[in-house]
Design an enzyme around this catalytic site. Sequence first.
Site, PDB file in Angstrom:
ATOM      1  N   ASN A  18     -58.152  16.804 -50.556  1.00 17.56           N
ATOM      2  CA  ASN A  18     -57.837  17.175 -49.177  1.00 17.56           C
ATOM      3  C   ASN A  18     -59.128  17.610 -48.489  1.00 17.56           C
ATOM      4  OD1 ASN A  18     -58.189  20.144 -49.659  1.00 17.56           O
ATOM      5  ND2 ASN A  18     -56.415  19.813 -50.990  1.00 17.56           N
ATOM      6  N   ASP A  46     -50.713  19.237 -54.585  1.00 18.40           N
ATOM      7  CA  ASP A  46     -49.312  19.364 -54.999  1.00 18.40           C
ATOM      8  C   ASP A  46     -48.918  18.292 -55.997  1.00 18.40           C
ATOM      9  OD1 ASP A  46     -48.764  21.579 -53.354  1.00 18.40           O
ATOM     10  OD2 ASP A  46     -48.495  20.270 -51.619  1.00 18.40           O
ATOM     11  N   LYS A  57     -42.051  30.842 -48.294  1.00 15.43           N
ATOM     12  CA  LYS A  57     -43.047  30.843 -49.355  1.00 15.43           C
ATOM     13  C   LYS A  57     -43.268  32.251 -49.895  1.00 15.43           C
ATOM     14  CE  LYS A  57     -47.555  28.759 -50.355  1.00 15.43           C
ATOM     15  NZ  LYS A  57     -48.656  27.924 -49.809  1.00 15.43           N
ATOM     16  N   LYS A  87     -42.459  32.512 -53.877  1.00  8.80           N
ATOM     17  CA  LYS A  87     -43.632  32.648 -54.751  1.00  8.80           C
ATOM     18  C   LYS A  87     -43.814  34.079 -55.258  1.00  8.80           C
ATOM     19  CE  LYS A  87     -44.615  28.451 -53.312  1.00  8.80           C
ATOM     20  NZ  LYS A  87     -44.326  27.251 -54.099  1.00  8.80           N
ATOM     21  N   PHE A 123     -51.769  31.607 -49.234  1.00 11.33           N
ATOM     22  CA  PHE A 123     -52.035  30.993 -47.935  1.00 11.33           C
ATOM     23  C   PHE A 123     -51.029  29.874 -47.692  1.00 11.33           C
ATOM     24  CE2 PHE A 123     -55.764  33.420 -48.126  1.00 11.33           C
ATOM     25  CZ  PHE A 123     -56.438  33.337 -46.918  1.00 11.33           C
ATOM     26  N   LYS A 155     -62.167   1.515 -63.903  1.00  7.91           N
ATOM     27  CA  LYS A 155     -61.970   1.400 -62.457  1.00  7.91           C
ATOM     28  C   LYS A 155     -60.832   0.436 -62.143  1.00  7.91           C
ATOM     29  CE  LYS A 155     -64.243  -0.067 -58.184  1.00  7.91           C
ATOM     30  NZ  LYS A 155     -65.447  -0.670 -57.582  1.00  7.91           N
TER      31      LYS A 155
END
Length: 400
Positions: free
Chosen positions: A207, A276, A335, A339, A321, A286
């Site tokens: 990301n 995730d 969350k 969590k 976060f 490859k």
Amino acid sequence: MKKTVILGVTGGIAAYKAAQLTSDLKKLDLDVHVIMTRNATEFVSPLTFETLSGHRVSVDTFDRNFEYHVQHVSLAKQADVFVIAPATANVIAKLAQGLADDMLTTTFLACSCTKIICPAMNTGMLENPTTQENLRLLKARGMRIVEADSGLLACGDVGKGRLAPLAVIEDEIEQALIKEKPLAGLKVLVTAGPTWEALDPVRYLTNHSSGKMGYAIAKAARNWGAKVTLVHGPTALPALRGVEDQPVTSAQSMAEAVFSRASESDLIIKAAAVADYTPVETASEKIKKTDGEFQLTLKRTQDILKAVGERKRDDQVLCGFAMETEQLLARARTKLASKHADLIVANDLRESGAGFGIDTNRVTVITASGEEMLPLMRKEDLAYELLKRCLAILKEKREK
């Protein structure tokens, strides 16, 4: 009120770097006063520092152009930090022996604030036993020594003696300016950056996280006196001085690093953008192009925040976060509960000034007792605000 830094500049070729240091310190909203030795003015004009600092540069102890007051005593009383960069062998020797024969050494001797010495000289001069003994004396007297760097020197030699990188000097100054240590005695675990999930030896899923928020939190915690461990994915950010640096690559390796340290931590702040999903299989060679469609099968990674939340003790604080593009507060509150976190820092990726790769952030802090929206601010400033809230929760838990 602005903090005051006195910058002493001595007669070495690295004196030109002190001009950039002055500019950088001013950008940090510090009041900078420059004192130069007479030899330093042969390398850089005092006008340069006067333009950058906004103050008259002191050189001559008996300069009649100053308003009537004892200049070296006046500056000494103002100073929060006195840094000499570059510091030549000659000036280091004077400081070690308590000599005061010019404006710089006189003011230095009169100062009671934190003092930072940044040596820069030829390798032979630096390694001379006399110079080394002088540096040991200064360190023993409580002064901070920012060790010289190695590389090609102005004289053509290669070795130790270059002025330390400005970022290192600025970091030392920043630490010295923070007197209160509210996290002293505490252990803080911070995660930062992205993870890389390998598809084959060439490609990976990731990301846009830069790691800046997590690094800012780790740095702020260190400045406040905590023993800090930073577990981070691949980033372009330099390692933080005084912080245990634990680089990882994948979500699995981050989970292992966090779990091995979580039980001994007082504050656990999960700022990393952990993948995730990860490929079910990683190709050993490859993956080649084909004419048709290519399908990739993914599996869920371990939920590190949830696993830590389920295991945390009553006297630990867990901060997570949440970055969303829609239904930010609702999802962040979900969350928080799922969590088992003590607080969730929520921000909208699409909001101006927030998100990946930039130096500012705008967040809402979610706790069991409510929501608090914080204004747009630099991530460095936000780090302290988040640590304040974590510490308040920790104190509340430990007072029960």
